[in-house]
Design a protein around this motif. Structure first.
Motif, PDB file in Angstrom:
ATOM      1  N   GLY A   1      16.496  14.387   2.038  1.00 38.45           N
ATOM      2  CA  GLY A   1      16.362  13.183   1.220  1.00 38.45           C
ATOM      3  C   GLY A   1      15.967  13.552  -0.205  1.00 38.45           C
TER       4      GLY A   1
ATOM      5  N   VAL B   1      11.990   9.074   3.443  1.00 33.48           N
ATOM      6  CA  VAL B   1      10.569   9.365   3.615  1.00 33.48           C
ATOM      7  C   VAL B   1       9.897   8.097   4.147  1.00 33.48           C
ATOM      8  CG1 VAL B   1       8.425  10.064   2.454  1.00 33.48           C
ATOM      9  CG2 VAL B   1      10.596  11.041   1.729  1.00 33.48           C
TER      10      VAL B   1
ATOM     11  N   PHE C   1      -0.467  12.418   6.587  1.00 32.80           N
ATOM     12  CA  PHE C   1      -0.413  11.449   5.490  1.00 32.80           C
ATOM     13  C   PHE C   1      -1.638  11.641   4.605  1.00 32.80           C
ATOM     14  CE2 PHE C   1      -1.410   6.887   4.143  1.00 32.80           C
ATOM     15  CZ  PHE C   1      -0.568   6.927   3.043  1.00 32.80           C
TER      16      PHE C   1
ATOM     17  N   SER D   1       5.615   7.633  -4.745  1.00 36.36           N
ATOM     18  CA  SER D   1       5.386   7.501  -6.182  1.00 36.36           C
ATOM     19  C   SER D   1       6.618   7.811  -7.028  1.00 36.36           C
ATOM     20  CB  SER D   1       4.251   8.441  -6.582  1.00 36.36           C
ATOM     21  OG  SER D   1       4.592   9.750  -6.182  1.00 36.36           O
ATOM     22  N   ASN D   2       7.756   8.075  -6.396  1.00 38.94           N
ATOM     23  CA  ASN D   2       8.973   8.421  -7.156  1.00 38.94           C
ATOM     24  C   ASN D   2       9.249   7.377  -8.244  1.00 38.94           C
ATOM     25  OD1 ASN D   2       9.167   9.268  -4.251  1.00 38.94           O
ATOM     26  ND2 ASN D   2      10.847  10.479  -5.068  1.00 38.94           N
TER      27      ASN D   2
END
Ligand code: ADP
Ligand code: MG
Length: 301
Positions: free
Chosen positions: A145, A151, A179, A212-213
């Motif tokens: 990905g 994700v 996480f 946070s992309n």
């Protein structure tokens, strides 16, 4: 120097800035569409052809290879290397970084901080795979990905098991990761050039999102790195063998952890957030590293 930027689109911010920075520093810059290059792999005279002609000798190439064209893109970079051209990032290092698992395996061997990670294709004990990284909540990732797609955050053991089963049904290999909740939906992009972090930004996910992309609506801001974060980024770049890369780090309560290393990091977000001339620093690094008019073919592979 004569420098080629291997990019599919001359209009992209990163491509434009590299052209501009190269010209400002007095170089001859050309943008070449990687996917339109074709190769002559004749004995002792390897060359790259483009639009009906053999390309002239370049002192350096700057590969900007999209994730979707990794295979052909890195073959073109390799062919330039065969002709003796210096590549900002070597083709082998780009290929290495394109595989998330391979990257994490290399980083783990070097003792670089990372989230606890499991990897599986068809485990008999999915419960153990999840337990092994600390139990739910866990992040589950598809190996190939980008931009946050593929994700997924699984809050509970049950959710994690069904997501893993679904991916298994699609015959996909899966990465299961601790996480890092304490990162609070933010990560840090460290831009490394020539073994130094030349710029860094924090990216914060919008409310209700953990990824946070910037492509997922993340907001960039300035950040001060701790010495440990700086070292982690530099060590990760070195381990991957990348001269220019973006190292993405999460602030975990067991120190900085590397999530991924990007070998064609975008310039727009980082230059706008930091007001730094990152493109100029890349060109400067090439000036120091590439030997102009190197006529000897180097044996790389
Ligand atoms: P992609 O290659 O699609 O960008 P990443 O592995 O970088 O995939 O994950 C996308 C985003 O999801 C990251 O930027 C980060 O904000 C968040 N993320 C990924 N892994 C974790 C994790 N283990 N813990 C917390 N957040 C994570
Ligand atoms: Mg990412």
């Amino acid at each position: 120097m004569r420098i080629a930027i291997l990019s599919r689109n001359p209009k992209l911010y990163s491509t434009r800035r590299l052209v501009e920075a190269g010209q400002e520093r007095g170089h001859d810059i050309e943008v070449i569409d990687t996917m339109h290059c074709y190769m002559d792999i004749t004995s002792a005279r390897p060359s790259v052809r483009y639009k009906g002609k053999q390309l002239p000798y370049f002192d350096a190439v700057i590969p900007r290879i999209g994730a979707s064209v990794s295979f052909y893109g890195t073959s073109v970079v390799r062919q330039f290397e065969m002709t003796g051209t210096y590549s900002l990032n070597e083709s082998v290092a780009i290929s290495r970084s394109r595989d998330k698992l391979r990257s994490l395996q290399l980083l783990s061997r070097k003792g670089i901080g990372m989230p606890r990670t499991g990897f599986a294709h068809h485990p008999d004990r999915i419960d153990d795979l999840i337990k092994n990284v600390g139990g739910a909540p866990v992040v589950i990732k598809l190996l190939e990905g980008t931009q946050g797609i593929g994700v997924v955050l699984a809050d509970t053991q049950k959710a994690a098991e069904s997501i893993i089963e679904a991916f298994m049904g699609l015959n996909a290999s899966i990465l299961v990761q601790e996480f890092i909740k304490e990162a609070g939906g933010s990560d840090i992009r460290c831009f490394v050039v020539g073994g130094k972090v030349v710029a860094a930004m924090k990216r914060q996910a919008p409310p209700g999102e953990f990824r946070s992309n910037l492509h997922r609506g993340g907001q960039a801001s300035l950040v001060r790195l701790s010495p440990a974060e700086r070292k982690t980024a530099v060590d990760a770049a070195k381990t991957m063998g990348l001269n220019c890369c973006g190292v993405d780090i999460l602030r975990s309560n067991h120190g900085p952890v590397v999530m991924e290393v990007n070998s064609s990091p975008g310039l727009e977000g980082i230059e706008l957030a930091t007001k730094k001339n990152v493109a100029g620093m890349i060109i400067e690094f090439i000036e120091k590293s590439a030997k102009p008019n190197n006529t000897k073919t180097k044996g790389k592979g």
